[in-house]
Write an enzyme that holds these catalytic residues in place. Structure first.
Site, PDB file in Angstrom:
ATOM      1  N   LYS A  13       0.843  -1.215   0.000  1.00  9.04           N
ATOM      2  CA  LYS A  13       0.000   0.000   0.000  1.00  9.04           C
ATOM      3  C   LYS A  13       0.874   1.259   0.000  1.00  9.04           C
ATOM      4  CE  LYS A  13      -2.009  -1.136   3.908  1.00  9.04           C
ATOM      5  NZ  LYS A  13      -1.312  -2.423   4.198  1.00  9.04           N
ATOM      6  N   ARG A  88     -10.144   0.817   8.566  1.00 12.58           N
ATOM      7  CA  ARG A  88      -9.718  -0.541   8.896  1.00 12.58           C
ATOM      8  C   ARG A  88     -10.792  -1.313   9.641  1.00 12.58           C
ATOM      9  NH1 ARG A  88      -3.850   0.401   8.778  1.00 12.58           N
ATOM     10  NH2 ARG A  88      -2.755  -1.517   9.194  1.00 12.58           N
ATOM     11  N   ARG A 127      11.819  -5.244   5.158  1.00 12.28           N
ATOM     12  CA  ARG A 127      11.556  -3.832   4.836  1.00 12.28           C
ATOM     13  C   ARG A 127      12.434  -2.884   5.669  1.00 12.28           C
ATOM     14  NH1 ARG A 127       5.581  -1.771   5.407  1.00 12.28           N
ATOM     15  NH2 ARG A 127       5.754  -2.842   7.404  1.00 12.28           N
ATOM     16  N   ARG A 161      11.003  -0.832  11.204  1.00 15.39           N
ATOM     17  CA  ARG A 161       9.901  -0.545  12.115  1.00 15.39           C
ATOM     18  C   ARG A 161       9.861  -1.516  13.292  1.00 15.39           C
ATOM     19  NH1 ARG A 161       4.773   0.210   8.229  1.00 15.39           N
ATOM     20  NH2 ARG A 161       3.810  -1.007   9.886  1.00 15.39           N
ATOM     21  N   ARG A 172      -1.182  -8.868  13.022  1.00 16.94           N
ATOM     22  CA  ARG A 172      -1.663  -7.838  12.075  1.00 16.94           C
ATOM     23  C   ARG A 172      -2.490  -8.468  10.955  1.00 16.94           C
ATOM     24  NH1 ARG A 172       4.021  -5.189  11.070  1.00 16.94           N
ATOM     25  NH2 ARG A 172       3.026  -4.045   9.389  1.00 16.94           N
TER      26      ARG A 172
HETATM   27  P1  AP5 Z   1       4.836  -1.689   1.883  1.00 15.84           P
HETATM   28  O1  AP5 Z   1       4.481  -0.878   0.704  1.00 15.84           O
HETATM   29  O2  AP5 Z   1       5.623  -1.022   2.976  1.00 15.84           O
HETATM   30  O3  AP5 Z   1       3.546  -2.412   2.458  1.00 15.84           O
HETATM   31  P2  AP5 Z   1       2.262  -1.838   3.192  1.00 15.84           P
HETATM   32  O4  AP5 Z   1       1.070  -2.486   2.590  1.00 15.84           O
HETATM   33  O5  AP5 Z   1       2.294  -0.336   3.198  1.00 15.84           O
HETATM   34  O6  AP5 Z   1       2.533  -2.461   4.615  1.00 15.84           O
HETATM   35  P3  AP5 Z   1       2.391  -1.869   6.074  1.00 15.84           P
HETATM   36  O7  AP5 Z   1       3.145  -2.817   6.966  1.00 15.84           O
HETATM   37  O8  AP5 Z   1       2.818  -0.432   6.147  1.00 15.84           O
HETATM   38  O9  AP5 Z   1       0.899  -2.007   6.327  1.00 15.84           O
HETATM   39  P4  AP5 Z   1       0.207  -2.101   7.652  1.00 15.84           P
HETATM   40  O10 AP5 Z   1      -1.175  -1.951   7.209  1.00 15.84           O
HETATM   41  O11 AP5 Z   1       0.503  -3.290   8.494  1.00 15.84           O
HETATM   42  O12 AP5 Z   1       0.887  -0.928   8.504  1.00 15.84           O
HETATM   43  P5  AP5 Z   1       0.412   0.542   8.878  1.00 15.84           P
HETATM   44  O13 AP5 Z   1       1.614   1.400   8.901  1.00 15.84           O
HETATM   45  O14 AP5 Z   1      -0.770   0.971   8.076  1.00 15.84           O
HETATM   46  O15 AP5 Z   1       5.641  -2.980   1.370  1.00 15.84           O
HETATM   47  C1  AP5 Z   1       6.225  -3.884   2.303  1.00 15.84           C
HETATM   48  C2  AP5 Z   1       7.594  -4.333   1.779  1.00 15.84           C
HETATM   49  O16 AP5 Z   1       7.407  -5.163   0.632  1.00 15.84           O
HETATM   50  C3  AP5 Z   1       8.487  -3.177   1.348  1.00 15.84           C
HETATM   51  O17 AP5 Z   1       9.818  -3.435   1.738  1.00 15.84           O
HETATM   52  C4  AP5 Z   1       8.359  -3.151  -0.180  1.00 15.84           C
HETATM   53  O18 AP5 Z   1       9.575  -2.755  -0.798  1.00 15.84           O
HETATM   54  C5  AP5 Z   1       8.031  -4.600  -0.513  1.00 15.84           C
HETATM   55  N1  AP5 Z   1       7.074  -4.725  -1.613  1.00 15.84           N
HETATM   56  C6  AP5 Z   1       5.993  -3.930  -1.875  1.00 15.84           C
HETATM   57  N2  AP5 Z   1       5.327  -4.383  -2.960  1.00 15.84           N
HETATM   58  C7  AP5 Z   1       5.995  -5.490  -3.376  1.00 15.84           C
HETATM   59  C8  AP5 Z   1       5.796  -6.392  -4.471  1.00 15.84           C
HETATM   60  N3  AP5 Z   1       4.768  -6.254  -5.345  1.00 15.84           N
HETATM   61  N4  AP5 Z   1       6.687  -7.409  -4.617  1.00 15.84           N
HETATM   62  C9  AP5 Z   1       7.741  -7.554  -3.745  1.00 15.84           C
HETATM   63  N5  AP5 Z   1       7.968  -6.724  -2.701  1.00 15.84           N
HETATM   64  C10 AP5 Z   1       7.108  -5.707  -2.525  1.00 15.84           C
HETATM   65  O19 AP5 Z   1      -0.134   0.317  10.371  1.00 15.84           O
HETATM   66  C11 AP5 Z   1       0.748  -0.010  11.410  1.00 15.84           C
HETATM   67  C12 AP5 Z   1      -0.058  -0.089  12.720  1.00 15.84           C
HETATM   68  O20 AP5 Z   1      -0.647   1.201  13.006  1.00 15.84           O
HETATM   69  C13 AP5 Z   1      -1.248  -1.076  12.703  1.00 15.84           C
HETATM   70  O21 AP5 Z   1      -0.833  -2.407  12.994  1.00 15.84           O
HETATM   71  C14 AP5 Z   1      -2.124  -0.459  13.793  1.00 15.84           C
HETATM   72  O22 AP5 Z   1      -1.631  -0.758  15.075  1.00 15.84           O
HETATM   73  C15 AP5 Z   1      -1.949   1.046  13.568  1.00 15.84           C
HETATM   74  N6  AP5 Z   1      -2.948   1.588  12.607  1.00 15.84           N
HETATM   75  C16 AP5 Z   1      -2.690   2.165  11.408  1.00 15.84           C
HETATM   76  N7  AP5 Z   1      -3.839   2.554  10.808  1.00 15.84           N
HETATM   77  C17 AP5 Z   1      -4.848   2.219  11.674  1.00 15.84           C
HETATM   78  C18 AP5 Z   1      -6.262   2.330  11.608  1.00 15.84           C
HETATM   79  N8  AP5 Z   1      -6.876   2.882  10.553  1.00 15.84           N
HETATM   80  N9  AP5 Z   1      -6.979   1.860  12.661  1.00 15.84           N
HETATM   81  C19 AP5 Z   1      -6.379   1.307  13.749  1.00 15.84           C
HETATM   82  N10 AP5 Z   1      -5.036   1.155  13.866  1.00 15.84           N
HETATM   83  C20 AP5 Z   1      -4.275   1.610  12.825  1.00 15.84           C
END
Ligand code: AP5
Length: 214
Positions: A13, A88, A127, A161, A172
């Site tokens: 994402k 979410r 990552r 992270r 997660r």
């Molecule tokens: P990346 O693009 O970083 O993946 P992502 O989908 O953004 O993953 P996140 O871990 O950031 O998502 P998340 O939803 O768990 O975390 P968030 O920060 O929102 O890609 C990952 C890796 O793979 C990278 O190294 C990239 O290079 C590689 N890659 C990408 N695409 C690829 C491909 N096609 N092929 C190969 N490699 C690839 O949330 C973190 C925490 O915050 C949550 O757990 C929760 O506690 C809290 N939080 C955030 N939002 C909310 C909400 N709305 N409500 C409640 N809690 C929330």
């Protein structure tokens, strides 16, 4: 354009949102990045969120909804935004619908990046990101052109992270399947739900996105 990106942790994402931000000139709103900034600043919200995030659980809806509502009102969102990591839960989706309706706005696209759960641990544990500009990398799938040097800003300091470990990934993923996937029906009913194959290479996923967004 106003776009929601769905996908489990590590789906890509953030990677795709940063690209769309550049090509479409719309701002990426990542609730995860916003929360990490709150944690780093030591704010009241950050203190409340820190342990929850490190455990891989979801931060309470009311805190998230207040945070995103304030953000959407800012000037840089007036031409559109990409919601990355929000909504979410069903209450978050309903609150988003209500806050946009109040502002006379609507969502144009909802895209799910579909990936196999089995691929997620490798994506997440490999990552890292640049401390200087936030550019995202991966040990195997997206290495900097020069080892140890950021392609974007030339920075040499990188961070992993706190929640990027195998134990937290499974919590997660569970949160995604139990609390986020059920809200897809809300967007299906509105005829907005689309998907891309997130198992493809990063550039190929971007091409699929661009085909949907036009
Ligand atoms: P990346 O693009 O970083 O993946 P992502 O989908 O953004 O993953 P996140 O871990 O950031 O998502 P998340 O939803 O768990 O975390 P968030 O920060 O929102 O890609 C990952 C890796 O793979 C990278 O190294 C990239 O290079 C590689 N890659 C990408 N695409 C690829 C491909 N096609 N092929 C190969 N490699 C690839 O949330 C973190 C925490 O915050 C949550 O757990 C929760 O506690 C809290 N939080 C955030 N939002 C909310 C909400 N709305 N409500 C409640 N809690 C929330």
């Amino acid at each position: 354009m106003k776009l929601i990106l769905f996908g489990p942790p590590g789906a890509g994402k953030g990677t795709q949102a940063r690209r769309l931000q550049e090509t479409h000139g719309i701002v990426q709103l990542s609730t995860g990045d916003m929360l990490r900034a709150e944690v780093d600043s030591g704010s009241e919200l950050g203190l409340q969120a820190k342990e929850i995030m490190e455990a891989g659980q979801l931060v309470p809806d009311d805190l998230i909804i207040a945070m995103i509502s304030d953000r959407i009102d800012q000037e840089d969102c007036k031409d559109g935004f990409i919601l990355d990591g929000f909504p979410r839960t069903k209450p978050q989706a309903e609150a988003l619908g209500a806050m946009l309706a109040e502002k006379g706005l609507d969502i144009d696209h909802v895209i799910e990046i579909k990936v196999d759960d089995d691929a997620m641990v490798k994506r997440i544990t490999g990552r890292f990101s640049c401390d200087g500009c936030g550019a995202g990398y991966h040990d195997e799938f997206q290495k900097p052109k020069k080892d140890g040097v950021c392609d974007q800003c030339g920075g040499t300091e990188f961070t992993r992270r706190a929640d990027d470990n195998a134990e937290t990934v499974s919590v997660r993923l569970q949160a995604y399947h139990e609390q986020t996937s059920p809200i897809f029906s809300y967007y299906k009913e509105k005829g907005l739900m689309e998907e891309v194959d997130g198992m493809a290479e990063i550039d190929a996923v971007t091409e699929q996105m661009n085909a949907l967004l036009g």
